[in-house]
Design an enzyme around this catalytic site. Structure first.
Site, short mmCIF file in Angstrom:
data_model
loop_
_atom_site.label_atom_id
_atom_site.label_comp_id
_atom_site.label_asym_id
_atom_site.label_seq_id
_atom_site.Cartn_x
_atom_site.Cartn_y
_atom_site.Cartn_z
N ASN A 145 3.57 -4.08 -9.64
CA ASN A 145 2.55 -3.13 -9.49
C ASN A 145 3.56 -1.56 -9.62
O ASN A 145 4.76 -1.50 -9.32
CB ASN A 145 2.35 -3.20 -8.02
CG ASN A 145 3.07 -3.51 -6.86
OD1 ASN A 145 4.20 -3.94 -7.19
ND2 ASN A 145 2.88 -3.09 -5.61
N GLU A 147 3.12 2.28 -8.63
CA GLU A 147 2.25 3.18 -7.61
C GLU A 147 2.21 4.64 -7.91
O GLU A 147 3.38 4.99 -8.61
CB GLU A 147 2.54 2.96 -6.22
CG GLU A 147 2.04 1.60 -6.00
CD GLU A 147 2.65 1.32 -4.35
OE1 GLU A 147 3.29 1.92 -3.68
OE2 GLU A 147 1.98 0.39 -3.83
N CYS A 156 -2.13 -2.49 -10.27
CA CYS A 156 -1.63 -3.69 -9.83
C CYS A 156 -0.78 -4.39 -10.85
O CYS A 156 -0.74 -4.40 -12.06
CB CYS A 156 -2.67 -4.83 -9.28
SG CYS A 156 -3.72 -4.05 -7.87
N GLU A 158 -0.88 -7.60 -11.92
CA GLU A 158 -1.55 -8.80 -12.41
C GLU A 158 -1.99 -7.81 -13.84
O GLU A 158 -1.99 -8.35 -14.89
CB GLU A 158 -2.93 -9.09 -11.65
CG GLU A 158 -2.52 -9.93 -10.68
CD GLU A 158 -2.29 -9.10 -9.34
OE1 GLU A 158 -1.77 -7.97 -9.30
OE2 GLU A 158 -2.93 -9.70 -8.30
N CYS A 189 -6.35 -8.79 -5.82
CA CYS A 189 -7.34 -8.07 -5.19
C CYS A 189 -8.52 -8.37 -5.85
O CYS A 189 -8.76 -8.96 -7.04
CB CYS A 189 -6.94 -6.55 -5.31
SG CYS A 189 -6.88 -5.82 -7.04
N CYS A 192 -8.66 -7.12 -9.58
CA CYS A 192 -7.79 -7.80 -10.53
C CYS A 192 -8.72 -9.10 -10.93
O CYS A 192 -8.55 -9.55 -11.93
CB CYS A 192 -6.33 -8.08 -9.98
SG CYS A 192 -5.26 -6.66 -10.12
N1 THU Z 1 -1.42 -4.77 -5.50
C1 THU Z 1 -1.03 -5.56 -6.51
O1 THU Z 1 0.03 -5.41 -7.33
N2 THU Z 1 -1.73 -6.95 -6.92
C2 THU Z 1 -2.90 -7.06 -5.99
O2 THU Z 1 -3.72 -8.03 -6.49
C3 THU Z 1 -2.96 -6.74 -4.76
C4 THU Z 1 -2.51 -5.34 -4.64
C5 THU Z 1 -0.46 -3.88 -5.00
C6 THU Z 1 -1.42 -2.87 -5.31
C7 THU Z 1 -0.39 -1.51 -4.46
O3 THU Z 1 0.76 -1.26 -5.43
C8 THU Z 1 -0.08 -2.61 -3.51
O4 THU Z 1 0.08 -3.99 -3.74
C9 THU Z 1 -0.60 -2.21 -2.10
O5 THU Z 1 -2.08 -2.45 -2.30
#
Ligand code: THU
Length: 235
Positions: A145, A147, A156, A158, A189, A192
């Site tokens: 991920n 940010e 994310c 994925e 999430c 995704c």
């Molecule tokens: N996150 C993912 O990388 N994948 C998911 O399916 C759920 C959330 C990350 C996004 C963000 O950087 C952190 O988790 C908190 O939401």
């Protein structure tokens, strides 16, 4: 792979409008990206985000971006955040570039690799690293991920992994592995899940939980009644 191949690797079944982006890192490594649309249009990944996040997910810092999306409204925000400069692409000036190839051999230990990958996540906002590996006909592609201070500008793990696989021309995404150190239960999430449904329908999604247990789910079971409409052409 060269720039003309990149145009072919676009996934643009809805608009049919291709875009490419190339990021040169401070180390001089080149990272490509293509446009990846989604039937839920706001979930589409621009070529710029794809290339930029590929660079960042490999622990490198972007120095210059070359893209035909140079007027896209999100670019100034990423420029400010990551300190690169954006340029209009000139295909003639960008011949003979060698791209960083992200494919991993199929003999890697996926669980060890998912754990190591967590250290590559760019998680200045959440300190919640997530890693992903997608299996394709070419081998494995990884993602973490990424940010941004504007949370909706990040991506994310994925989707970073799927972005790399498609950029490098994979057409058969066979399975996806996901891991997080902190969540009790690693789980993709909703956004995704919709992207997974587009590229990994009827495929297995392996969730590697923080306690080292694993659960395996079919993508349809993770998102029953996913969004689709016959009036949105994907031909
Ligand atoms: N996150 C993912 O990388 N994948 C998911 O399916 C759920 C959330 C990350 C996004 C963000 O950087 C952190 O988790 C908190 O939401």
């Amino acid at each position: 792979m060269d720039i003309s191949d990149l145009y072919d690797h676009n996934y643009v079944p809805y608009s049919k409008k291709t875009s490419v982006a190339l990021v040169r890192s401070e180390n001089g490594t080149w990272f490509p990206g293509v446009r990846i649309e989604n039937i839920s249009y706001p979930l589409s990944i621009s070529a710029t985000q794809n290339a930029l996040f590929y660079c960042l997910s490999e622990g490198e810092q972007p120095a210059e971006l070359f893209t035909d999306e140079v007027n896209a409204s999100m670019i100034p925000s990423w420029e400010k955040e990551f300190g690169f400069t954006a340029n209009a692409i000139n295909n003639n000036d960008l011949q003979n570039i060698t791209f960083k190839n992200p494919v991993l051999d199929s003999d890697i230990n996926k669980i060890d690799h998912l754990k190591q990958l967590l250290d590559m996540a760019v998680v200045g906002e959440s300190n919640f690293p997530v890693s992903a590996i997608v299996k394709t006909e070419q081998g494995y592609f990884t993602g973490v991920n990424i940010e941004c201070t504007s949370w909706n500008m990040g991506l994310c793990a994925e989707r970073v992994a799927i972005g790399k696989a498609l950029t490098f021309g994979s057409t058969n995404l066979m399975s996806l592995e996901i891991h997080t150190r902190k969540g009790e239960f690693s789980s993709p999430c909703g956004a995704c899940r919709q992207v997974i449904m587009e590229h990994l329908p009827k495929k297995q999604i392996h969730l590697h939980h923080a306690d080292d247990s694993e659960s395996i789910h079919f993508s349809e079971d993770l998102l029953p009644h996913s969004f689709s409409s016959s009036s949105l052409s994907n031909r």
